[in-house]
Design an enzyme around this catalytic site. Structure first.
Site, PDB file in Angstrom:
ATOM      1  CG  ASP A   1      30.666  19.017  60.544  1.00 41.04           C
ATOM      2  OD1 ASP A   1      31.561  17.799  60.634  1.00 41.04           O
ATOM      3  OD2 ASP A   1      30.440  19.225  59.300  1.00 41.04           O
TER       4      ASP A   1
ATOM      5  CG  ASP B   1       0.703  44.788  88.505  1.00 42.19           C
ATOM      6  OD1 ASP B   1       1.250  43.825  88.766  1.00 42.19           O
ATOM      7  OD2 ASP B   1       0.063  45.287  87.634  1.00 42.19           O
TER       8      ASP B   1
ATOM      9  CB  CYS C   1       0.174  42.279  85.242  1.00 44.61           C
ATOM     10  SG  CYS C   1      -1.270  42.241  83.999  1.00 44.61           S
TER      11      CYS C   1
ATOM     12  CB  CYS D   1      -3.961  38.712  76.577  1.00 41.34           C
ATOM     13  SG  CYS D   1      -3.889  40.249  76.897  1.00 41.34           S
TER      14      CYS D   1
ATOM     15  CB  CYS E   1      -1.976  42.880  89.903  1.00 44.84           C
ATOM     16  SG  CYS E   1      -3.755  43.528  90.491  1.00 44.84           S
TER      17      CYS E   1
ATOM     18  CG  ASP F   1      27.029  20.858  56.872  1.00 46.38           C
ATOM     19  OD1 ASP F   1      26.060  19.972  57.379  1.00 46.38           O
ATOM     20  OD2 ASP F   1      27.751  20.375  56.086  1.00 46.38           O
TER      21      ASP F   1
ATOM     22  CB  THR G   1      33.589  19.267  55.971  1.00 45.43           C
ATOM     23  OG1 THR G   1      34.913  18.442  56.165  1.00 45.43           O
ATOM     24  CG2 THR G   1      33.542  19.524  54.594  1.00 45.43           C
TER      25      THR G   1
ATOM     26  CG  ASP H   1      -2.331  43.980  75.915  1.00 41.91           C
ATOM     27  OD1 ASP H   1      -2.005  43.419  76.729  1.00 41.91           O
ATOM     28  OD2 ASP H   1      -2.956  45.028  75.765  1.00 41.91           O
ATOM     29  CB  CYS H   2       0.743  40.933  78.519  1.00 37.79           C
ATOM     30  SG  CYS H   2      -0.730  40.369  79.180  1.00 37.79           S
TER      31      CYS H   2
END
Length: 740
Positions: free
Chosen positions: A437, A720, A395, A19, A393, A634, A439, A15-16
């Protein structure tokens, strides 16, 4: 030398960014494992395993030791469907059978299980741990109002131990696989130390707040993934496939195969990328490209998966399999982009590697030095040293950048702005110049022939016929315009052979034994061709802002073909929007100076004309010397310039090249989308700076108050956890970003 096999696994529970780092470090330590890639948003781990080294089962076991759940991904997976929490729409065909029997996830360190993916956040394993700890802590505090401390203290101690068992096991597991200085190690050390010195009440609050912080990270990651999965909901569940007898049958959309004929009724969502074989209708492509105005489509024209058929029935031939349609590729791009780290994120991650061990040294000094230097008692110095551990920490700091980047990338994708990674997203906002660009980028890319002037001895029809013979089969917009004019006039196109091209100058072919070339005025001049009485016409046509192609026959003048490609309706607004952001715009074109100047003046931007492909590269290099440059093309013939720029942006409504050539793509095919990309980048980087300021600022404040004895253990962990909450909520604000 043994063979190497590339394998992939779905990893649940991450989840972060911390991890991701833990899993990456643990797998990289395994013998014979290389090219480890961990994608947080896709919940995917990929690695190359050498024969005779680590087995796939060993990789799964290593991941599960960390407290996560790993499941092998094998074979081509179905297209994503709305309700499934499944990112396995990637093609993971490794030609191996990895039928693993995984043991139940009994470690318990991360409080996640595969079933949690389908549960609401309050019913997950992490949430249950929070409810249990919260009940114990609140119950203990309630009883402390009625009972003496010696009777309620064991309740606080029990709450602490309930959390320390899973967190402690995870800290030990991380230490064994190469992450001794993890957030878990800091928290467990501080909480255990607090119970030793008799501060179990505060230790219980510390572990409760830590568990709450982990739950919030899990919720935030789920929200970010939901933003990506919302794209999958654009695909309908079923499709009407037409058989050879014309009878339709309802089948799952992910079972459509290339070549199938599909019936799309009015109001239906298009289930595939394909080409219309029969019928005319207006298609609402806003869910995919962000283009708000329905676009009329007819036979021979492409349709994009996820768009909505507004009025007429269509019969569409499937051009791509479900795993490779526009929606699937966009989701895949966004997931991969979130795994691409921006320079700021890489710096923060490197910094955090030194931060944690450094903080432990500082905490140790706080414990050992003040009793001798400042006269603190040992209980006070130990207590404050433990608080410093909690403040250290990392985190909130580590999550500050990727959380914002993931939200920014997802917000852009939902509005037709695709960016391939944090590095490109960061660079876009720093751009000093945008090079366009002409065209197909600043202009509609659909020029039409306005005038044909033949040299003496030839007719306009013969000029067009020979030009069409040379251009047939070409995808260039000018070639298409010539072929369309020939078709409209009913002129027969002669057969050509030996077709060749001089990049940026001319195309050549042999027709009836004569060498025909169609090129720019510059090419004709370099070939030594004089225009005679057509020279004034060339000057007049170019002065009118038209592109003039000069046709030569065996090195002599054949005629002039004038074409006009009108600027896009929003081109002027797009350039003005960039100017309002303080960005200089310049047009790079191979067209002649007069035509380029006429277009540029109408759009209020600078122009560099008569540029060959290598000239464009030199111009991009010159602009880069003055600061970051964004090149917009393009995506077809501008690949070298797109690659040479700081960031290459392709415009091209979901085409293969637009999605794969450049660093970013504007799917809604509007020039204003470039300014939107810059605005998105700046909003994201502002969010990143806010997050870093919150993460570092809160820690600095609590560090001072802790050393001064004003705050204790639970405010320290709050520094934290609180910072993580604020950083996450701030990052999620980006999901609501809309272009101005």
């Amino acid at each position: 030398m043994g063979t190497v096999t590339k394998l992939s696994w779905r990893v649940e529970g991450m989840d972060c960014a911390s991890c991701v780092a833990k899993v990456t470090r643990a797998i990289e330590r395994l013998p014979g494992v290389t090219e480890v890639e961990v994608n947080l948003m896709a919940e995917r781990l990929s690695a190359s395993l050498a024969t005779g080294g680590t087995t796939a089962e060993a990789v799964v076991k290593q991941v599960e030791i960390l407290g996560y759940t790993a499941t092998a991904l094998t074979g081509p997976a179905p297209a994503p469907s709305p309700p499934a929490h499944d990112h396995a729409h990637h093609d993971h065909d490794h030609d191996h059978d990895h039928d693993h029997d995984h043991a139940p996830h009994a470690h318990g360190q991360h409080d996640d299980s595969p079933a949690d993916a389908e549960k609401p956040w309050w019913a997950t394993g992490k949430a249950k741990l929070v409810w249990l700890l919260g009940g114990l802590v609140l119950g203990a505090y309630a009883l402390s109002l009625l009972l003496p401390k010696n009777l309620t203290y064991p309740l606080f101690l029990a709450a602490t131990l309930v959390a320390l068992v899973p967190f402690g096991r995870r800290a030990l597991a991380l230490a064994r696989v190469g992450s001794p200085f993890s957030i878990e190690t800091l928290m467990v050390t501080a909480a255990a130390g607090a119970t030793v010195i008799g501060a179990a009440e505060e230790a219980a609050v510390v572990v409760l707040l830590f568990a709450v912080g982990e739950l919030l990270e899990n919720v935030a990651a789920g929200r970010a993934r939901a933003g990506i999965r919302a794209l999958a909901s654009l695909m309908p569940r079923v499709a009407l496939r037409l058989g050879a007898d014309g009878v339709s049958e309802t089948i799952p959309a992910d079972r459509l195969a290339i070549g199938d004929l599909v019936l799309i009724r009015p109001g239906d969502r298009v289930p595939c990328d394909g080409v219309i074989e029969d019928g005319t209708s207006a298609l609402d492509e806003s869910p995919v490209t962000g283009e708000s105005i329905p676009i009329a489509r007819g036979p021979g024209e492409p349709v994009v998966a996820g768009s909505i058929n507004a009025d007429g029935a269509l019969r569409v031939r499937v051009a791509r399999a479900a795993t490779d349609n526009t929606i699937a590729r966009i989701i895949r791009m966004v997931e991969d982009a979130t795994a691409s780290r921006a320079p700021t994120q890489r710096f923060i991650e490197r910094f955090s590697e030194y931060w944690t061990p450094g903080a432990m040294v500082v905490a140790l000094l706080v414990i050992l030095v003040p009793p001798f230097a400042l006269g603190w008692d040992w209980w006070t110095s130990l207590y404050r040293g433990l608080a410093v551990l909690l403040i250290a920490c990392p985190c909130a700091l580590v999550i500050s950048v990727p959380a914002a980047m993931a939200s920014g990338l997802s917000a852009g994708a939902r509005r037709g702005l695709l960016v391939k990674g944090g590095a490109a997203l960061e660079q876009l906002g720093a751009a000093r110049t945008v090079a366009f660009d002409k065209t197909g980028t600043l202009t509609d890319g659909k020029p039409r022939v306005t005038e044909v002037l033949a040299a003496p001895g030839y007719s306009a029809e013969s000029v067009l016929a020979l030009a069409a013979g040379v251009e047939q089969g070409s995808a260039h917009p000018l070639a298409k315009a010539i072929l369309a004019e020939v078709l409209a006039r009913g002129i027969a196109v002669p057969a050509a052979e030996g077709q060749a091209a001089i990049p940026g100058q001319a195309v050549l072919a042999t027709i009836a034994g004569q060498r025909i070339s169609i090129g720019s005025p510059r090419h004709a001049a370099e070939a030594g061709v004089t225009l005679g009485n057509l020279a004034p016409d060339l000057a007049r046509l170019e002065g009118e802002g038209k592109t003039v192609a000069i046709a030569l026959i065996d090195g002599a003048l054949l005629g002039l073909i004038a074409l006009r490609d009108e600027p896009r309706a929003d081109a002027r607004d797009g350039v003005a929007a960039l100017a309002a952001l303080g960005i200089r715009s310049v047009m790079l074109t191979g067209d002649n100076q007069r035509t380029g100047t006429a277009i540029a003046e109408s759009l209020c931007l600078e122009v560099k004309a008569e540029l060959r492909p290598d000239d464009k590269l030199r111009e991009i290099a010159r602009l880069r010397a003055q600061g970051p440059v964004v090149m917009v093309g393009d995506g077809i013939n501008d690949a070298p310039a797109l690659a040479a720029a700081s960031v290459g942006v392709a415009m091209g409504g979901g085409t293969d090249v637009a999605l794969e050539t450049a660093d970013a793509a504007v799917l809604k095919d509007r020039v204003t989308g470039v300014a939107d990309l810059v605005s998105l980048s700046r909003a994201t980087m502002t969010n990143v700076k806010q997050n870093v300021a919150v993460a570092v600022g809160l820690k600095a404040v609590f560090l001072v108050t802790t050393l001064a004895g004003i705050t204790g253990l639970w405010p320290a962990i709050l520094a934290d956890t609180g910072a993580t909450v604020l950083v996450t909520l701030n990052a999620l604000r980006l999901l609501r970003w809309v272009p101005r």
